[in-house]
Design a protein around this motif. Structure first.
Motif, short mmCIF file in Angstrom:
data_model
loop_
_atom_site.label_atom_id
_atom_site.label_comp_id
_atom_site.label_asym_id
_atom_site.label_seq_id
_atom_site.Cartn_x
_atom_site.Cartn_y
_atom_site.Cartn_z
N LYS A 83 63.05 -36.22 -14.84
CA LYS A 83 62.71 -35.21 -16.10
C LYS A 83 63.55 -36.16 -16.95
O LYS A 83 64.41 -37.36 -17.19
N ARG A 84 63.73 -35.36 -17.84
CA ARG A 84 63.98 -36.32 -18.59
C ARG A 84 65.08 -35.11 -20.37
O ARG A 84 64.29 -34.17 -19.84
N LYS A 85 65.93 -35.03 -20.44
CA LYS A 85 67.13 -34.49 -21.36
C LYS A 85 67.20 -35.23 -22.55
O LYS A 85 67.95 -36.33 -22.50
N PHE A 86 67.21 -34.32 -24.00
CA PHE A 86 66.92 -34.63 -24.87
C PHE A 86 68.26 -34.54 -25.54
O PHE A 86 68.64 -33.55 -25.84
N LEU A 87 69.05 -35.90 -25.81
CA LEU A 87 70.07 -35.65 -25.94
C LEU A 87 70.67 -34.60 -28.01
O LEU A 87 71.47 -34.39 -27.59
N ASP A 88 70.00 -34.65 -28.83
CA ASP A 88 70.58 -33.81 -29.62
C ASP A 88 69.72 -32.75 -29.54
O ASP A 88 69.15 -32.18 -28.86
N ASP A 89 69.73 -32.20 -30.83
CA ASP A 89 69.57 -29.99 -30.84
C ASP A 89 68.08 -30.16 -31.09
O ASP A 89 67.94 -29.76 -31.81
N TYR A 90 66.92 -30.66 -30.29
CA TYR A 90 65.77 -30.10 -30.59
C TYR A 90 65.50 -29.59 -29.80
O TYR A 90 65.97 -28.88 -27.77
N VAL A 104 56.52 -29.35 -17.62
CA VAL A 104 57.31 -28.05 -17.70
C VAL A 104 58.56 -28.12 -18.30
O VAL A 104 59.37 -29.58 -18.11
N THR A 105 59.09 -27.40 -19.77
CA THR A 105 59.28 -27.83 -20.50
C THR A 105 60.34 -26.20 -21.51
O THR A 105 60.12 -25.27 -21.20
N TRP A 106 61.63 -26.73 -21.19
CA TRP A 106 62.57 -25.46 -21.55
C TRP A 106 63.66 -26.15 -22.48
O TRP A 106 63.56 -27.12 -22.37
N ASN A 107 64.78 -25.45 -22.72
CA ASN A 107 65.96 -25.74 -23.37
C ASN A 107 67.37 -25.17 -22.39
O ASN A 107 67.11 -23.56 -22.30
N ALA A 108 67.85 -26.11 -21.54
CA ALA A 108 69.24 -25.01 -20.84
C ALA A 108 70.21 -25.82 -21.17
O ALA A 108 70.78 -26.68 -22.24
N ASN A 109 71.41 -24.97 -20.68
CA ASN A 109 72.76 -25.21 -21.42
C ASN A 109 72.91 -25.97 -20.54
O ASN A 109 73.78 -25.51 -18.89
N ASP A 110 73.70 -27.19 -20.72
CA ASP A 110 74.31 -28.11 -20.04
C ASP A 110 75.94 -28.23 -20.24
O ASP A 110 76.97 -28.52 -19.40
N SER A 111 76.28 -27.66 -20.77
CA SER A 111 78.04 -28.73 -21.71
C SER A 111 77.84 -27.26 -22.83
O SER A 111 78.38 -27.62 -23.75
N SER A 112 77.89 -26.12 -22.91
CA SER A 112 78.00 -25.20 -24.32
C SER A 112 77.43 -25.20 -25.27
O SER A 112 77.35 -24.96 -26.17
N THR A 113 75.93 -26.40 -24.86
CA THR A 113 74.88 -26.50 -26.30
C THR A 113 73.78 -26.81 -24.98
O THR A 113 73.43 -27.55 -24.30
N TYR A 114 72.80 -25.99 -25.54
CA TYR A 114 71.17 -25.89 -25.55
C TYR A 114 70.31 -27.34 -26.03
O TYR A 114 70.91 -27.78 -26.58
N LYS A 115 70.03 -28.46 -24.41
CA LYS A 115 69.01 -29.41 -25.09
C LYS A 115 67.90 -29.08 -24.37
O LYS A 115 67.65 -28.86 -23.28
N MET A 116 66.91 -29.84 -24.43
CA MET A 116 66.02 -29.41 -24.39
C MET A 116 65.43 -30.89 -23.27
O MET A 116 66.45 -31.44 -23.00
N LYS A 117 64.54 -30.06 -22.06
CA LYS A 117 64.32 -31.03 -20.61
C LYS A 117 62.67 -31.05 -20.35
O LYS A 117 61.57 -30.38 -21.31
#
Length: 261
Positions: free
Chosen positions: A50-57, A24-37
């Motif tokens: 679970k993996r989180k991609f730190l750049d604006d992917y 499952v992949t989605w974009n979620a807001n952790d700290s005012s910026t959406y990050k890809m999960k």
């Protein structure tokens, strides 16, 4: 069941993985910026990793290969808020194997969208999508064929640029470029601009004759963006020469340059 991951911006993808689980992949807001999960759930709905991609992917498409590797492709914003495209290859635990980017450059054709991927019997990856020939022109159809390492030609870098159509052909010439240079023909100097950040331990530019004899080798400082080859003290005859970029003892890029006197 319900999983709460703070605010999300849509773009969910869900694909079957390992026969009895799902990615499952989605974009979620952790700290005012959406990050890809990216998460893997087993057949009972337990989150295995679970993996989180730190750049604006941003999530585009997720597909799996016959060997269990995971391919993700979509878009991201660069520092100038221009969209560029990416392709990731991950292992069965979500770790990077390789990643390729298709940076935006208004002077070159650029990938506007990657629509679909198929895996060929020999392991190569074929992508379809569309392309813009320049900043103000319309779209055209793109067919992109990569080897199992994500390269158009063996030993490529992390960035892939598309060059304009060659004479008498409607085909785009696609190549991995780590540098561009000017002028060509050259007289007093060759000005090289690096398109990628260089952080390798060992890399240099080499000037060769057309038959492969090295005239001079120029070591490069990590992180360099511009480099000038001074031709005034070389006393080279008018001829065609070869500029090569060597990284970690591997040839990355080779280009012809004409020197005039």
């Amino acid at each position: 069941m319900f999983y709460e991951y703070k605010d999300q911006s849509g773009n969910f993808q869900c694909v079957l993985y390992k026969k009895n689980g799902v990615l499952v992949t989605w974009n979620a807001n952790d700290s005012s910026t959406y990050k890809m999960k990216l998460s893997y759930y087993d057949s009972l709905g337990n989150e295995v990793w679970k993996r989180k991609f730190l750049d604006d992917y941003r999530i585009g498409k997720v597909q799996t290969l016959k060997n269990g590797k995971i391919i993700i492709y979509g878009d991201r914003f660069n520092v100038n808020s221009n969209l560029s495209r990416y392709i990731f290859c991950l292992d069965s635990m979500g770790n990077f194997i390789w990643q390729k980017s298709f940076p935006y450059d208004k002077t070159l054709p650029f990938v506007d969208y990657l629509e679909q991927m198929i895996e060929l019997p020999d392991g190569r990856l074929a992508f379809t999508g569309d392309i813009r020939m320049s900043q103000n022109s319309g779209r055209d159809i793109l067919l992109l064929l990569l080897d199992k390492n994500g390269c158009i030609t063996p030993g490529c870098g992390d960035s892939i640029y598309l060059t304009p159509p060659i004479a008498n052909s409607d085909l785009l010439a696609a190549q991995e470029m780590d540098f561009r240079f000017a002028p060509n023909p050259a007289n007093e100097n060759i000005q090289i601009h690096f398109l990628n950040s260089l952080n390798q331990k060992s890399h240099h530019i080499r000037l060769n004759t057309i038959d492969g004899k090295t005239i001079k080798s120029y070591p490069l400082t990590p992180g360099i963006q511009d480099f000038i080859i001074d031709l005034s003290d070389q006393h080279l005859p008018k001829d065609t020469y070869i500029l090569q970029y060597i990284r970690e003892r591997h040839l990355v890029q080779s280009e012809k340059v004409v020197i005039i006197r």
